[in-house]
Design an enzyme around this catalytic site. Structure first.
Site, PDB file in Angstrom:
ATOM      1  N   SER A  59       5.169  14.423  -1.949  1.00  0.00           N
ATOM      2  CA  SER A  59       4.456  15.423  -1.150  1.00  0.00           C
ATOM      3  C   SER A  59       4.855  16.832  -1.550  1.00  0.00           C
ATOM      4  O   SER A  59       6.043  17.182  -1.544  1.00  0.00           O
ATOM      5  CB  SER A  59       4.740  15.209   0.340  1.00  0.00           C
ATOM      6  OG  SER A  59       4.282  13.942   0.767  1.00  0.00           O
TER       7      SER A  59
ATOM      8  N   SER B 173       2.898   0.097   3.595  1.00  0.00           N
ATOM      9  CA  SER B 173       1.505  -0.350   3.714  1.00  0.00           C
ATOM     10  C   SER B 173       1.358  -1.315   4.883  1.00  0.00           C
ATOM     11  O   SER B 173       2.319  -1.940   5.347  1.00  0.00           O
ATOM     12  CB  SER B 173       1.060  -1.032   2.420  1.00  0.00           C
ATOM     13  OG  SER B 173       1.732  -2.272   2.262  1.00  0.00           O
TER      14      SER B 173
ATOM     15  N   SER C 211       8.764   6.964  -3.972  1.00  0.00           N
ATOM     16  CA  SER C 211       7.803   6.024  -4.558  1.00  0.00           C
ATOM     17  C   SER C 211       7.669   6.204  -6.061  1.00  0.00           C
ATOM     18  O   SER C 211       7.794   7.315  -6.593  1.00  0.00           O
ATOM     19  CB  SER C 211       6.428   6.200  -3.907  1.00  0.00           C
ATOM     20  OG  SER C 211       6.463   5.851  -2.541  1.00  0.00           O
TER      21      SER C 211
ATOM     22  N   GLU D 121      11.681   8.861   9.681  1.00  0.00           N
ATOM     23  CA  GLU D 121      10.270   9.172   9.459  1.00  0.00           C
ATOM     24  C   GLU D 121       9.386   8.429  10.441  1.00  0.00           C
ATOM     25  O   GLU D 121       8.476   8.989  11.044  1.00  0.00           O
ATOM     26  CB  GLU D 121       9.887   8.808   8.023  1.00  0.00           C
ATOM     27  CG  GLU D 121       8.436   9.073   7.693  1.00  0.00           C
ATOM     28  CD  GLU D 121       8.093   8.723   6.254  1.00  0.00           C
ATOM     29  OE1 GLU D 121       7.137   9.308   5.736  1.00  0.00           O
ATOM     30  OE2 GLU D 121       8.775   7.880   5.656  1.00  0.00           O
TER      31      GLU D 121
ATOM     32  N   GLN E 221      10.239  14.753  -1.360  1.00  0.00           N
ATOM     33  CA  GLN E 221      10.873  13.425  -1.327  1.00  0.00           C
ATOM     34  C   GLN E 221      10.476  12.618  -2.553  1.00  0.00           C
ATOM     35  O   GLN E 221       9.300  12.334  -2.757  1.00  0.00           O
ATOM     36  CB  GLN E 221      10.458  12.679  -0.053  1.00  0.00           C
ATOM     37  CG  GLN E 221      11.107  11.315   0.113  1.00  0.00           C
ATOM     38  CD  GLN E 221      10.447  10.516   1.230  1.00  0.00           C
ATOM     39  OE1 GLN E 221       9.340   9.985   1.056  1.00  0.00           O
ATOM     40  NE2 GLN E 221      11.112  10.425   2.373  1.00  0.00           N
ATOM     41  N   GLY E 222      11.454  12.247  -3.376  1.00  0.00           N
ATOM     42  CA  GLY E 222      11.196  11.459  -4.579  1.00  0.00           C
ATOM     43  C   GLY E 222      11.588  10.009  -4.383  1.00  0.00           C
ATOM     44  O   GLY E 222      12.670   9.588  -4.807  1.00  0.00           O
TER      45      GLY E 222
ATOM     46  N   GLU F 106       0.034  -4.164   4.910  1.00  0.00           N
ATOM     47  CA  GLU F 106       0.393  -5.532   4.521  1.00  0.00           C
ATOM     48  C   GLU F 106       1.895  -5.763   4.662  1.00  0.00           C
ATOM     49  O   GLU F 106       2.341  -6.786   5.203  1.00  0.00           O
ATOM     50  CB  GLU F 106      -0.047  -5.789   3.075  1.00  0.00           C
ATOM     51  CG  GLU F 106      -1.558  -5.843   2.861  1.00  0.00           C
ATOM     52  CD  GLU F 106      -2.215  -4.472   2.846  1.00  0.00           C
ATOM     53  OE1 GLU F 106      -3.458  -4.402   2.894  1.00  0.00           O
ATOM     54  OE2 GLU F 106      -1.489  -3.451   2.795  1.00  0.00           O
TER      55      GLU F 106
END
Length: 390
Positions: A165, A369, A133, A248, A130-131, A371
């Protein structure tokens, strides 16, 4: 943990258990419970297990029969996932293709794309990465800068991805890129399928704290892919990507939660045989309770999905809760182990609890994240004022 999914799938459950008893043997049995969403341990054994599952027709149970699936219902998929986790089967090496890319392709792909790629996913003939980030565009994915330009019958890709990954193992990458150079944020993005083994695709492996090399950086320099390998249409990449992230966050919770329960049982046994101060024992009890809260939350969400209803608000907090509680569990294990827990084997060989402690550090980052998750919960679920942004 023991779940009864009802008499309508009792025969199917018995079929799964019989198959697992016959096939989860030898090298597979010696690697029971190995691996996880961010744990690349014994990858080759797990890949062989995926191919064993493929030979038995157990992959893509709910996928259409025309592509090699069984066309079964969601309940059968849940039963199978539960029984595999209950038996301690190795964690799937091809989880990216099976739980993320494959469902995305079935939902948004063209008939030609489905026919070309889906059967090979189910046969474990091609591996996918998976591309998404990028540096500066992780949780804020809309800030991505990797771009693609049309050149006749091909797209030409330039830019960088990170935290991809198992990119070093991938035959293909599904990559979110900016195809409209004048666009900003979530506009003008497209989802491209890119061959990973070609000039112009450079993979640099990232070694993590646990000594594993699950993630990698990927650099695209005039890499190419066919013009027809856009999933969901040009300019619709944001919608396609958000559908993938929704898959996901919803698909991995049950096996993850079941593995947490198994770890919690091991933690309690370790504490019973060690000298643990009262305040630590209190935290162990709280952690035990947290795992049961995860179970109740997941069962509630599964019940809503099976009833054809939109999952309630508890589904929106599940990822945040699970990741933070798993970190607490990892810290407790490190405390119980004491100084001995700081010793590693030859070539930095770690035991299961040392891996849990180290790998859980990333759980509050990947998949959104903590946050960002708290902002989403506050603004979208609780209706609080939006965070001030420049």
């Amino acid at each position: 943990m023991e779940l009864d999914f009802g008499p309508e799938v009792a025969d199917f459950r018995d079929e799964v258990r019989t198959w697992l008893d016959e096939h989860l043997v030898g090298e597979f049995a010696r690697h029971r419970g190995i691996g996880g969403p961010t744990d690349a341990e014994a990858f080759d054994v797990r890949l062989a297990w995926d191919r064993e599952l493929a030979s038995g027709g157990w992959l893509g149970l709910t996928w259409p029969q025309e592509y090699g699936g069984r066309g079964a219902g969601l309940l059968e998929e849940l039963v199978f996932t539960y029984e595999c986790t209950r038996a301690g089967a190795p964690y799937r090496a091809t989880i990216n293709a099976l739980d993320l890319f494959g469902p995305m392709l079935l939902a948004y792909g063209s008939p030609e794309q489905k026919q070309r790629f889906v059967p090979r996913i189910l046969a474990v003939a091609e591996l996918w990465g998976q591309g998404f980030s990028e540096p500066g565009a992780g949780s804020d994915l809309a800030a991505l800068r990797c771009r693609a330009e049309r050149d006749g019958g091909e797209w030409v890709i330039n830019g960088q991805k990170v935290w991809t990954s198992l990119a070093q193992r991938a035959d293909w990458l599904y990559v979110l890129v900016r195809t409209d150079p004048e666009s900003t944020r979530h506009h003008g993005l497209s989802m491209l399928l890119v061959p990973a083994r070609q000039p112009g695709v450079e993979v640099r492996v990232i070694r993590n704290m646990a000594g594993q090399s699950e993630f990698a950086e990927v650099f695209f320099t005039d890499a190419r892919t066919s013009a027809d390998l856009v999933v969901g249409g040009v300019g619709n990449g944001w919608k396609t990507a958000m559908g993938t992230l929704g898959i996901e966050r919803g698909s991995t919770l049950m096996p993850q939660q079941l593995s947490f329960e198994r770890e919690m049982d091991e933690l309690v046994r370790a504490a019973a045989g060690a000298s643990v101060p009262p305040e630590t024992r209190d935290r162990i009890v709280r952690s035990w309770m947290a795992v049961r809260v995860m179970r109740s939350t997941n069962l509630r969400t599964l019940g809503e999905v099976l009833a054809g209803r939109e999952p309630g608000r508890q589904a929106g907090i599940a990822k945040l809760y699970a990741s933070t509680q798993h970190q607490i569990m990892g810290h407790l294990a490190a405390e119980i182990a004491g100084p001995a827990g700081q010793l590693v084997g030859d070539d930095y060989q770690l035991n299961s609890w040392q891996r849990t402690f180290l790998l859980s550090m990333a759980e509050t980052i990947y998949g959104g994240s903590s946050e960002i998750q708290r902002n989403i919960i506050g603004e979208q679920l609780l209706g609080l004022p939006k965070e001030p942004r420049p």
